[in-house]
Motif scaffolding. Structure first.
Motif, PDB file in Angstrom:
ATOM      1  N   PRO A  14       0.953  -1.386   0.032  1.00 49.20           N
ATOM      2  CA  PRO A  14       0.013   0.047  -0.051  1.00 49.20           C
ATOM      3  C   PRO A  14       0.855   1.189   0.005  1.00 49.20           C
ATOM      4  CG  PRO A  14       0.098  -1.009   2.088  1.00 49.20           C
ATOM      5  CD  PRO A  14       0.739  -1.832   1.281  1.00 49.20           C
ATOM      6  N   LEU A  15       0.305   2.219  -0.838  1.00 54.38           N
ATOM      7  CA  LEU A  15       1.166   3.586  -0.955  1.00 54.38           C
ATOM      8  C   LEU A  15       0.522   4.373  -0.157  1.00 54.38           C
ATOM      9  CD1 LEU A  15       1.664   3.544  -4.850  1.00 54.38           C
ATOM     10  CD2 LEU A  15       3.445   3.534  -3.391  1.00 54.38           C
ATOM     11  N   ARG A  16       1.493   5.109   0.925  1.00 54.54           N
ATOM     12  CA  ARG A  16       1.008   5.856   1.919  1.00 54.54           C
ATOM     13  C   ARG A  16       0.258   7.254   1.288  1.00 54.54           C
ATOM     14  NH1 ARG A  16       5.510   6.250   5.619  1.00 54.54           N
ATOM     15  NH2 ARG A  16       4.810   4.284   6.266  1.00 54.54           N
ATOM     16  N   ASN A  17       0.727   7.827   0.488  1.00 55.51           N
ATOM     17  CA  ASN A  17       0.330   9.117  -0.329  1.00 55.51           C
ATOM     18  C   ASN A  17      -0.283   8.721  -1.702  1.00 55.51           C
ATOM     19  OD1 ASN A  17       0.835  10.671   1.990  1.00 55.51           O
ATOM     20  ND2 ASN A  17       2.919  10.648   1.387  1.00 55.51           N
ATOM     21  N   GLY A  18      -0.306   7.785  -2.246  1.00 60.83           N
ATOM     22  CA  GLY A  18      -0.345   7.416  -3.601  1.00 60.83           C
ATOM     23  C   GLY A  18       0.565   7.920  -4.394  1.00 60.83           C
ATOM     24  N   LEU A  19       0.688   7.453  -5.708  1.00 59.63           N
ATOM     25  CA  LEU A  19       1.574   7.759  -6.724  1.00 59.63           C
ATOM     26  C   LEU A  19       1.172   8.287  -8.075  1.00 59.63           C
ATOM     27  CD1 LEU A  19       4.730   7.717  -7.380  1.00 59.63           C
ATOM     28  CD2 LEU A  19       4.446   5.315  -7.893  1.00 59.63           C
ATOM     29  N   THR A  20       1.162   9.186  -8.464  1.00 56.39           N
ATOM     30  CA  THR A  20       0.488   9.830  -9.624  1.00 56.39           C
ATOM     31  C   THR A  20       1.587   9.450 -10.949  1.00 56.39           C
ATOM     32  OG1 THR A  20      -0.545  11.419  -8.581  1.00 56.39           O
ATOM     33  CG2 THR A  20      -0.527  11.634 -10.914  1.00 56.39           C
ATOM     34  N   ILE A  21       1.142   8.689 -11.777  1.00 60.39           N
ATOM     35  CA  ILE A  21       1.784   8.427 -12.998  1.00 60.39           C
ATOM     36  C   ILE A  21       1.157   8.909 -14.372  1.00 60.39           C
ATOM     37  CG2 ILE A  21       3.082   6.241 -12.027  1.00 60.39           C
ATOM     38  CD1 ILE A  21       0.943   4.450 -13.614  1.00 60.39           C
ATOM     39  N   PRO A  22       1.622   9.028 -15.240  1.00 65.03           N
ATOM     40  CA  PRO A  22       0.892   9.460 -16.500  1.00 65.03           C
ATOM     41  C   PRO A  22      -0.349   8.800 -16.668  1.00 65.03           C
ATOM     42  CG  PRO A  22       3.128   9.200 -17.283  1.00 65.03           C
ATOM     43  CD  PRO A  22       3.073   8.642 -15.774  1.00 65.03           C
ATOM     44  N   GLY A  23      -1.670   9.531 -16.651  1.00 65.54           N
ATOM     45  CA  GLY A  23      -3.109   8.936 -16.793  1.00 65.54           C
ATOM     46  C   GLY A  23      -3.653   8.031 -15.759  1.00 65.54           C
ATOM     47  N   LYS A  24      -2.933   7.968 -14.423  1.00 70.76           N
ATOM     48  CA  LYS A  24      -3.317   7.148 -13.571  1.00 70.76           C
ATOM     49  C   LYS A  24      -2.554   7.510 -12.251  1.00 70.76           C
ATOM     50  CE  LYS A  24      -4.117   1.982 -12.614  1.00 70.76           C
ATOM     51  NZ  LYS A  24      -3.654   0.578 -13.133  1.00 70.76           N
ATOM     52  N   ALA A  25      -3.594   7.403 -11.304  1.00 70.77           N
ATOM     53  CA  ALA A  25      -2.976   7.427  -9.669  1.00 70.77           C
ATOM     54  C   ALA A  25      -3.080   5.903  -8.925  1.00 70.77           C
ATOM     55  CB  ALA A  25      -3.899   8.463  -8.870  1.00 70.77           C
ATOM     56  N   LEU A  26      -1.818   5.685  -8.709  1.00 68.76           N
ATOM     57  CA  LEU A  26      -1.756   4.454  -8.121  1.00 68.76           C
ATOM     58  C   LEU A  26      -2.012   4.319  -6.644  1.00 68.76           C
ATOM     59  CD1 LEU A  26       1.458   2.796  -9.775  1.00 68.76           C
ATOM     60  CD2 LEU A  26      -0.726   2.415 -10.431  1.00 68.76           C
ATOM     61  N   ARG A  27      -2.485   3.190  -5.917  1.00 65.47           N
ATOM     62  CA  ARG A  27      -2.746   3.318  -4.372  1.00 65.47           C
ATOM     63  C   ARG A  27      -2.073   2.105  -3.870  1.00 65.47           C
ATOM     64  NH1 ARG A  27      -3.980   7.930  -3.217  1.00 65.47           N
ATOM     65  NH2 ARG A  27      -4.049   7.008  -0.991  1.00 65.47           N
ATOM     66  N   GLU A  28      -1.562   1.400  -4.947  1.00 57.98           N
ATOM     67  CA  GLU A  28      -0.559   0.034  -4.228  1.00 57.98           C
ATOM     68  C   GLU A  28       0.324   0.130  -5.205  1.00 57.98           C
ATOM     69  OE1 GLU A  28      -3.016  -3.108  -3.462  1.00 57.98           O
ATOM     70  OE2 GLU A  28      -3.129  -3.660  -5.705  1.00 57.98           O
ATOM     71  N   ARG A  29       1.591  -0.601  -4.858  1.00 55.89           N
ATOM     72  CA  ARG A  29       2.536  -0.884  -5.783  1.00 55.89           C
ATOM     73  C   ARG A  29       2.485  -2.422  -5.711  1.00 55.89           C
ATOM     74  NH1 ARG A  29       5.496  -1.224  -9.648  1.00 55.89           N
ATOM     75  NH2 ARG A  29       7.942  -0.409  -9.886  1.00 55.89           N
ATOM     76  N   GLU A  30       2.396  -2.962  -6.930  1.00 57.46           N
ATOM     77  CA  GLU A  30       2.704  -4.493  -7.188  1.00 57.46           C
ATOM     78  C   GLU A  30       3.933  -4.816  -7.706  1.00 57.46           C
ATOM     79  OE1 GLU A  30      -0.973  -6.884  -8.782  1.00 57.46           O
ATOM     80  OE2 GLU A  30      -1.252  -4.975  -9.644  1.00 57.46           O
ATOM     81  N   GLY A  31       4.457  -6.073  -7.379  1.00 56.96           N
ATOM     82  CA  GLY A  31       5.568  -6.704  -7.958  1.00 56.96           C
ATOM     83  C   GLY A  31       5.527  -7.981  -7.703  1.00 56.96           C
ATOM     84  N   LEU A  32       6.634  -8.579  -8.129  1.00 52.15           N
ATOM     85  CA  LEU A  32       7.048 -10.088  -7.707  1.00 52.15           C
ATOM     86  C   LEU A  32       8.447 -10.127  -7.237  1.00 52.15           C
ATOM     87  CD1 LEU A  32       6.190 -11.259 -11.411  1.00 52.15           C
ATOM     88  CD2 LEU A  32       4.765 -11.549  -9.504  1.00 52.15           C
ATOM     89  N   LEU A  33       8.532 -11.099  -6.389  1.00 51.67           N
ATOM     90  CA  LEU A  33       9.830 -11.325  -5.621  1.00 51.67           C
ATOM     91  C   LEU A  33      10.284 -12.814  -6.084  1.00 51.67           C
ATOM     92  CD1 LEU A  33      11.503 -10.002  -3.400  1.00 51.67           C
ATOM     93  CD2 LEU A  33      10.530 -11.464  -1.884  1.00 51.67           C
ATOM     94  N   LEU A  34      11.477 -12.893  -6.671  1.00 51.59           N
ATOM     95  CA  LEU A  34      11.971 -14.142  -6.748  1.00 51.59           C
ATOM     96  C   LEU A  34      13.094 -14.289  -6.108  1.00 51.59           C
ATOM     97  CD1 LEU A  34      12.728 -16.285  -8.879  1.00 51.59           C
ATOM     98  CD2 LEU A  34      14.208 -14.767 -10.318  1.00 51.59           C
ATOM     99  N   VAL A  35      12.908 -15.796  -5.597  1.00 55.49           N
ATOM    100  CA  VAL A  35      13.955 -16.157  -4.686  1.00 55.49           C
ATOM    101  C   VAL A  35      14.748 -17.605  -5.116  1.00 55.49           C
ATOM    102  CG1 VAL A  35      14.235 -17.051  -2.079  1.00 55.49           C
ATOM    103  CG2 VAL A  35      12.603 -15.241  -2.472  1.00 55.49           C
ATOM    104  N   VAL A  36      16.047 -17.681  -5.126  1.00 58.22           N
ATOM    105  CA  VAL A  36      16.645 -18.774  -5.755  1.00 58.22           C
ATOM    106  C   VAL A  36      17.362 -19.325  -4.656  1.00 58.22           C
ATOM    107  CG1 VAL A  36      16.579 -17.864  -8.085  1.00 58.22           C
ATOM    108  CG2 VAL A  36      18.400 -17.222  -6.747  1.00 58.22           C
ATOM    109  N   ASN A  37      17.671 -20.473  -4.719  1.00 61.21           N
ATOM    110  CA  ASN A  37      18.525 -21.321  -3.742  1.00 61.21           C
ATOM    111  C   ASN A  37      19.607 -22.308  -4.659  1.00 61.21           C
ATOM    112  OD1 ASN A  37      17.475 -20.859  -0.834  1.00 61.21           O
ATOM    113  ND2 ASN A  37      15.682 -21.110  -2.415  1.00 61.21           N
ATOM    114  N   ASP A  38      20.878 -22.505  -4.080  1.00 61.88           N
ATOM    115  CA  ASP A  38      21.673 -23.501  -4.681  1.00 61.88           C
ATOM    116  C   ASP A  38      21.576 -24.579  -3.674  1.00 61.88           C
ATOM    117  OD1 ASP A  38      23.433 -22.896  -2.615  1.00 61.88           O
ATOM    118  OD2 ASP A  38      24.880 -21.786  -3.731  1.00 61.88           O
TER     119      ASP A  38
END
Length: 364
Positions: A14-38
């Protein structure tokens, strides 16, 4: 040691103050976390976080690509010298066409795994004797009274570089903000301004003439038409930084424009750590300053970028003061900035504990 196993997590921060990008205001930041092991228990991490409006790929397409890519990399030995960031990772990935944010995540996971195997920090793996801390440019946001208060707090906390977005609101308010911040810091910090190509030449020149330009280190992407940057510089003598222009123009062409003295390097947008390294080396050869900057990645992504900044752009304040936008992170250990600097671990990813409240594991 090759990769033995993978895990992929989806996160929402969740974004505390929101994030304004061209044409859109984001309320959260989505992503993927990759974890690798040997097979010896070493672990590597990568953050895949395409930013809408900056990256062409979406989180959905990035996820599909990553899920398809992982099985192809299992038990595939790393080529020697991948830490040199000179194309060996691209060769290791063969002919796969990989989106910029996905490539950053895979490169990061591979390199942090390698750093773990070598029992040293990522920055030291990439560049021997790299600094153990990274200076950070403090990010300002809000109305004039808010940014003045933030600037005073940041300077008191040891920050010597501050960044302020301009060109988003009323022209006169932007001028008021810049001059108010300049008065508040009293020469104890330098200002970096970012206009995101907001202005015509005449507007940019008027803005520059009405601010305390002596307090400004540079202005990032002031013009809609980059071909007019030399005219802006001739009128104002304010150094120019290029950011978005690197996505569709060659550095060889940009460096020939009078006034262009700084390049803003965002690996998530540019297409990987190897390409970022190549651009940093080119910029140095041209006499340009490189600034490593975030695209609002998670704490794992900021850790990676801090190490990259230490290795590639030592002693230059990095644009990494974005975690304060989030109400949560993918790890339970807060990444703190002390005296205007981020401390770098001398062994990579020591005991990172993932935050299950924001993570959902993706079946492979």
């Amino acid at each position: 040691m090759p990769i033995l196993s993978f895990k992929i997590f989806h996160y929402r921060l969740p974004l505390r103050n929101g994030l304004t990008i061209p044409g859109k205001a984001l309320r959260e930041r989505e992503g993927l976390l990759l974890v690798v092991n040997d097979e010896n228990g070493h672990r590597g991490y990568g953050d895949i976080s395409p930013l809408p409006g900056l990256n062409a790929e979406t989180i959905t397409t990035a996820r599909a690509q990553l899920v398809n890519l992982c099985p192809l990399l299992r038990r595939k030995p790393f080529p020697p010298g991948i830490e040199n960031l000179d194309g060996k990772i691209a060769s290791w990935l063969s002919e796969e066409s990989i989106a910029p944010s996905v490539l950053v995540g895979v490169e990061s996971a591979v390199l942090t795994l390698k750093a773990g195997e070598e029992e040293e920090g990522l920055a030291a793996l990439l560049q021997k004797n790299s600094p153990k801390t990274v200076a950070v440019s403090g990010l300002l946001h809000g109305e004039t009274s808010a940014v003045v208060a933030q600037a005073a707090e940041l300077v008191a906390g040891g920050f010597q570089s501050l960044k302020l977005k301009v060109g988003e609101t009323d022209f006169k308010k932007d001028i008021e903000k810049v001059n108010a911040v300049s008065d508040a810091v009293g020469g104890k910090a330098i200002l970096r301004l970012d206009a995101n190509r907001a202005w015509e030449l005449s507007e940019a020149v008027e803005f520059a003439r009405r601010i305390d330009f002596a307090a400004v280190e540079y202005i990032e992407e002031p013009l809609k038409d980059i071909s007019k940057l030399p005219a802006f510089y001739a009128e104002t003598l304010i150094p120019v930084a290029v950011d978005e222009s690197l996505l569709n123009s060659r550095l060889e062409d940009l460096k020939s424009l009078d006034g262009v003295e700084i390049v803003i390097l965002k690996p998530t947008a540019l297409g990987g750590l190897e390409r970022t390294s190549r651009l940093a080396r080119q910029a140095k050869g041209y006499g340009l300053l490189s600034v490593i900057s975030s695209s609002f990645e998670s704490g794992v992504g900021i850790r990676i970028l801090a190490n990259i900044a230490s290795a590639l752009s030592r002693n230059v304040p990095a644009g990494l003061d974005t975690l304060k936008w989030f109400d949560a992170d993918v790890t339970t250990e807060p990444l703190t900035i002390r005296n205007g600097h981020l401390d770098l671990p001398q062994r990579q990813c020591p005991d990172i504990t993932l935050n299950p409240a924001v993570l959902t594991e993706i079946p492979l």
